[in-house]
Design a protein around this motif. Sequence first.
Motif, PDB file in Angstrom:
ATOM      1  N   VAL A   2       0.847  -1.203   0.000  1.00  0.00           N
ATOM      2  CA  VAL A   2       0.000   0.000   0.000  1.00  0.00           C
ATOM      3  C   VAL A   2       0.881   1.252   0.000  1.00  0.00           C
ATOM      4  O   VAL A   2       0.599   2.226  -0.696  1.00  0.00           O
ATOM      5  CB  VAL A   2      -0.957   0.004   1.222  1.00  0.00           C
ATOM      6  CG1 VAL A   2      -1.782   1.282   1.234  1.00  0.00           C
ATOM      7  CG2 VAL A   2      -1.868  -1.204   1.188  1.00  0.00           C
ATOM      8  N   ALA A   3       1.989   1.187   0.750  1.00  0.00           N
ATOM      9  CA  ALA A   3       2.875   2.346   0.804  1.00  0.00           C
ATOM     10  C   ALA A   3       3.385   2.726  -0.581  1.00  0.00           C
ATOM     11  O   ALA A   3       3.585   3.903  -0.889  1.00  0.00           O
ATOM     12  CB  ALA A   3       4.048   2.052   1.730  1.00  0.00           C
ATOM     13  N   GLU A  16      13.046   2.966   7.524  1.00  0.00           N
ATOM     14  CA  GLU A  16      13.605   3.357   6.226  1.00  0.00           C
ATOM     15  C   GLU A  16      14.181   2.142   5.512  1.00  0.00           C
ATOM     16  O   GLU A  16      13.970   1.959   4.309  1.00  0.00           O
ATOM     17  CB  GLU A  16      14.699   4.420   6.418  1.00  0.00           C
ATOM     18  CG  GLU A  16      14.131   5.800   6.679  1.00  0.00           C
ATOM     19  CD  GLU A  16      15.223   6.820   6.993  1.00  0.00           C
ATOM     20  OE1 GLU A  16      14.985   8.006   6.725  1.00  0.00           O
ATOM     21  OE2 GLU A  16      16.294   6.430   7.501  1.00  0.00           O
ATOM     22  N   ALA A  17      14.875   1.305   6.275  1.00  0.00           N
ATOM     23  CA  ALA A  17      15.488   0.124   5.664  1.00  0.00           C
ATOM     24  C   ALA A  17      14.416  -0.818   5.125  1.00  0.00           C
ATOM     25  O   ALA A  17      14.576  -1.400   4.047  1.00  0.00           O
ATOM     26  CB  ALA A  17      16.362  -0.592   6.688  1.00  0.00           C
ATOM     27  N   ILE A  77      11.269   1.280  -2.336  1.00  0.00           N
ATOM     28  CA  ILE A  77      10.727   2.623  -2.135  1.00  0.00           C
ATOM     29  C   ILE A  77      11.896   3.543  -1.798  1.00  0.00           C
ATOM     30  O   ILE A  77      12.712   3.249  -0.924  1.00  0.00           O
ATOM     31  CB  ILE A  77       9.691   2.634  -0.994  1.00  0.00           C
ATOM     32  CG1 ILE A  77       8.479   1.802  -1.410  1.00  0.00           C
ATOM     33  CG2 ILE A  77       9.267   4.066  -0.662  1.00  0.00           C
ATOM     34  CD1 ILE A  77       7.414   1.690  -0.332  1.00  0.00           C
ATOM     35  N   ARG A  78      12.029   4.631  -2.524  1.00  0.00           N
ATOM     36  CA  ARG A  78      13.107   5.587  -2.271  1.00  0.00           C
ATOM     37  C   ARG A  78      12.501   6.857  -1.703  1.00  0.00           C
ATOM     38  O   ARG A  78      11.703   7.508  -2.364  1.00  0.00           O
ATOM     39  CB  ARG A  78      13.856   5.896  -3.572  1.00  0.00           C
ATOM     40  CG  ARG A  78      14.495   4.687  -4.208  1.00  0.00           C
ATOM     41  CD  ARG A  78      15.682   4.195  -3.395  1.00  0.00           C
ATOM     42  NE  ARG A  78      16.230   2.949  -3.909  1.00  0.00           N
ATOM     43  CZ  ARG A  78      15.944   1.741  -3.405  1.00  0.00           C
ATOM     44  NH1 ARG A  78      15.120   1.623  -2.392  1.00  0.00           N
ATOM     45  NH2 ARG A  78      16.478   0.656  -3.908  1.00  0.00           N
ATOM     46  N   LEU A  79      12.864   7.160  -0.472  1.00  0.00           N
ATOM     47  CA  LEU A  79      12.242   8.296   0.199  1.00  0.00           C
ATOM     48  C   LEU A  79      13.029   9.581  -0.037  1.00  0.00           C
ATOM     49  O   LEU A  79      14.260   9.598   0.107  1.00  0.00           O
ATOM     50  CB  LEU A  79      12.159   8.024   1.704  1.00  0.00           C
ATOM     51  CG  LEU A  79      11.326   6.802   2.100  1.00  0.00           C
ATOM     52  CD1 LEU A  79      11.424   6.546   3.592  1.00  0.00           C
ATOM     53  CD2 LEU A  79       9.868   6.979   1.688  1.00  0.00           C
ATOM     54  N   ASN A  80      12.317  10.616  -0.379  1.00  0.00           N
ATOM     55  CA  ASN A  80      12.915  11.935  -0.602  1.00  0.00           C
ATOM     56  C   ASN A  80      14.142  11.905  -1.517  1.00  0.00           C
ATOM     57  O   ASN A  80      15.102  12.623  -1.316  1.00  0.00           O
ATOM     58  CB  ASN A  80      13.289  12.596   0.733  1.00  0.00           C
ATOM     59  CG  ASN A  80      12.051  12.896   1.564  1.00  0.00           C
ATOM     60  OD1 ASN A  80      10.968  13.102   1.002  1.00  0.00           O
ATOM     61  ND2 ASN A  80      12.187  12.930   2.867  1.00  0.00           N
ATOM     62  N   ARG A  86      10.083   3.199  -6.605  1.00  0.00           N
ATOM     63  CA  ARG A  86       9.101   4.265  -6.392  1.00  0.00           C
ATOM     64  C   ARG A  86       9.792   5.383  -5.630  1.00  0.00           C
ATOM     65  O   ARG A  86      10.349   5.154  -4.552  1.00  0.00           O
ATOM     66  CB  ARG A  86       7.904   3.752  -5.586  1.00  0.00           C
ATOM     67  CG  ARG A  86       6.949   2.913  -6.396  1.00  0.00           C
ATOM     68  CD  ARG A  86       5.911   3.756  -7.122  1.00  0.00           C
ATOM     69  NE  ARG A  86       5.032   4.442  -6.176  1.00  0.00           N
ATOM     70  CZ  ARG A  86       4.600   5.679  -6.339  1.00  0.00           C
ATOM     71  NH1 ARG A  86       4.956   6.377  -7.389  1.00  0.00           N
ATOM     72  NH2 ARG A  86       3.811   6.234  -5.435  1.00  0.00           N
ATOM     73  N   TYR A  87       9.766   6.571  -6.191  1.00  0.00           N
ATOM     74  CA  TYR A  87      10.384   7.718  -5.532  1.00  0.00           C
ATOM     75  C   TYR A  87       9.279   8.507  -4.851  1.00  0.00           C
ATOM     76  O   TYR A  87       8.465   9.137  -5.512  1.00  0.00           O
ATOM     77  CB  TYR A  87      11.154   8.560  -6.552  1.00  0.00           C
ATOM     78  CG  TYR A  87      12.316   7.772  -7.123  1.00  0.00           C
ATOM     79  CD1 TYR A  87      12.135   6.928  -8.211  1.00  0.00           C
ATOM     80  CD2 TYR A  87      13.563   7.812  -6.516  1.00  0.00           C
ATOM     81  CE1 TYR A  87      13.174   6.152  -8.695  1.00  0.00           C
ATOM     82  CE2 TYR A  87      14.612   7.046  -6.996  1.00  0.00           C
ATOM     83  CZ  TYR A  87      14.409   6.216  -8.089  1.00  0.00           C
ATOM     84  OH  TYR A  87      15.438   5.446  -8.550  1.00  0.00           O
ATOM     85  N   ILE A  88       9.233   8.397  -3.539  1.00  0.00           N
ATOM     86  CA  ILE A  88       8.111   8.988  -2.797  1.00  0.00           C
ATOM     87  C   ILE A  88       8.645   9.983  -1.780  1.00  0.00           C
ATOM     88  O   ILE A  88       9.660   9.731  -1.124  1.00  0.00           O
ATOM     89  CB  ILE A  88       7.297   7.888  -2.063  1.00  0.00           C
ATOM     90  CG1 ILE A  88       6.888   6.785  -3.047  1.00  0.00           C
ATOM     91  CG2 ILE A  88       6.066   8.484  -1.403  1.00  0.00           C
ATOM     92  CD1 ILE A  88       6.110   5.646  -2.419  1.00  0.00           C
ATOM     93  N   ARG A  89       7.942  11.089  -1.685  1.00  0.00           N
ATOM     94  CA  ARG A  89       8.344  12.066  -0.660  1.00  0.00           C
ATOM     95  C   ARG A  89       7.849  11.577   0.705  1.00  0.00           C
ATOM     96  O   ARG A  89       6.809  10.949   0.808  1.00  0.00           O
ATOM     97  CB  ARG A  89       7.766  13.441  -0.989  1.00  0.00           C
ATOM     98  CG  ARG A  89       8.495  14.109  -2.118  1.00  0.00           C
ATOM     99  CD  ARG A  89       7.829  15.395  -2.483  1.00  0.00           C
ATOM    100  NE  ARG A  89       6.528  15.118  -3.083  1.00  0.00           N
ATOM    101  CZ  ARG A  89       6.325  15.034  -4.388  1.00  0.00           C
ATOM    102  NH1 ARG A  89       7.303  15.241  -5.209  1.00  0.00           N
ATOM    103  NH2 ARG A  89       5.139  14.782  -4.873  1.00  0.00           N
TER     104      ARG A  89
END
Length: 645
Positions: free
Chosen positions: A136-137, A160-161, A168-171, A237-240
């Motif tokens: 879902v994330a 994060e890990a 998923i890549r955050l910020n 997925r590059y998600i803020r």
Amino acid sequence: MGILEKIQDIEEEIKRTQKNKATEYHLGLLKGKLARYRAQLIEGSKTKSEKGEGFDVMKSGDARVVMIGFPSVGKSTLLSKLTSAESIAAAYEFTTLTCVPGKFTYKGANIQLLDLPGIIEGASQGKGRGRQVIAVARTADVVLMMLDATKSAQQRPLLEAELEAVGIRLNQSFPNVSFKIKKAGGISFNATVKLTKIDQKMVQNILHDYKIFNVDIVIREDITVEQFIDVILGNRRYIRCIYCYNKIDQISLEEVDRLAHEPDTVVVSCEDDLNLDYLVEVIWRKLNLMRVYTKKRGEYPDFSDGLIVRNGATIEHVCHAIHRTLADNFRYALVWGTSTKHNPQRVVIVMSRWDLKISSFYSHYYDYSSDNTAEVPFLSFNSNSKLDLGSAWESYCLFTMSYQPPPPQYGQAPPANNAGYGHSGYQQPPPGTPAQNPAGNPGGYGQQQQGYAQQGYAQQGAYGNAPTSAADQQLLTWFKAVDTDGSGQLSADELQRALINGDWSPFNIETVRLMVNMFDTDNSGTINYNEFIGLWKYIEDWKRCFQAFDVDRSGSINESEMGNALRSFGFNVSPRFVHTLIQKFDRFATMNNTGKGDVTFDNFVQACVTVKTLTDSFKQFDNDHDGWIQINYEQFLDLVVRQRA
Ligand SMILES: Nc1nc2c(ncn2[C@@H]2O[C@H](COP(=O)(O)OP(=O)(O)OP(=O)(O)O)[C@@H](O)[C@H]2O)c(=O)[nH]1
Ligand SMILES: [Mg+2]
């Protein structure tokens, strides 16, 4: 051996392997393998119908925010605070077992907020209901990572890990690398910057491991091995992400202060309602949405009803946001104020000819059957152009000189002829300036204009008073919209950005300066609100005047219309002079010889004002009113130089 064990093996090997020059290629390869197995793991989950009940929530609204966090950090409590949805909150872990959606509205955007079960370490490998939660994330526009301020600082890197592990890549943003697989030709490798973390040999090793032998690669950024693997896999997925620390009511002020200063971080207390407004504002900013207003030709945009689109959306996205069939029939859009150098980028789109579709969608009807002006205008965008909007989400368009049917009193053609210069002619100038027209000195240019000309532009009563009528209120709203830097003063540049001609070209800056000079009574070089009232009325008067003389309703004034206008103002000029005047003021004629022999609204105003001020100067010498003067060289220079705005 199952995938999980394989992953575990590789992870252990990576941990065991010492990092040095000799092992770096081997490590690169291991990381490549690990990424591949993890990808299989995620993809596998789809086929094995492991989704679990309650996780398939329809995406709705303009954007989706997903809360991720360990159990009992206060996710459900926050959902109940921000939305009307109920999600059970309790003091024991794993209270929430499914995905609970809520919705809130902010700045006109409907934002979906999802509450999920708490995840635990190992979630990415399927522990708890971790894999479903993480699936879902991946659909989120923004991840809201909920953290418990009272717990250890380790929560954040652990979460994060887990998210990293499933791609998923955050910020982060997609690495600046172009990667094109081809049928033959081997590997072509280029880097436009110095690479310090990988080299060509390592890239080749990893590519071979992925069985990629023919590819063009251009690397434009000093990337890591992990980033290169992301490029190969292409499914990241590059998600803020916003890091939200909850329960700050339980920790010391110093601690709150320290956390609040971390990047992308908001501190709150759901229980004590602390800082929740700010959290919503940060969510809105992170979502990077913007509002776009549509307008019909000749009408002002409706600022109460904007479309919400993502920043960087194309015109096509905007079309889809209006109606799904619109993009198919779409010709062009007129976009206000993008790509201007200064300016927070502000946008309005106008569907021009296709307004009909929009109108019917909004259940208004406007007959465009007689409108043949669908040529490609100045600011046109094809469907692929990006609306590069920077960070702004509000927009305006103050004035368009587009064609509306002229008001009934201008229906008849202006007087065919009038008394020439030297007779009664030049007492009837076009709309006058405030100085010349302080208290209703009749300054009209013929019977048609009596009404407004007599009022003048001084409007003493209105100056300095708070706006009372709805019209005044509207004017104040426009003033504020145009005043982009919020200084309370409009500069010529600010005003220019809000003024559009009938052919959608921006006003020429000279005309804008001319008007600013006219109405800048306190000589500040800018226009305050009171001065703006006068200036606005002046523009409206010119607009009416323009429409009265634009008999063929082309949106511009051609030679014969200009002749009529000047004659009815009382300037008895020959067709030859009118021809010269048009040539001088037709911006296309001077630009690249593509002039059609007509002038747009701004140039019409400038031309008329020029003729009028020159005539006034001439009059000062022409004492006997015979249309002849005798002046010497310096007087002539003086007369001409004074005309400059
Ligand atoms: N002191 C304090 N307690 C809070 C705050 N917010 C939530 N809590 C408490 O924390 C506990 C857990 O809250 P939930 O909202 O159920 O947490 P959750 O993250 O949804 O938990 P799971 O559904 O189990 O993953 C409840 O007892 C809440 O009352 C806060 O700001 N301060
Ligand atoms: Mg919960």
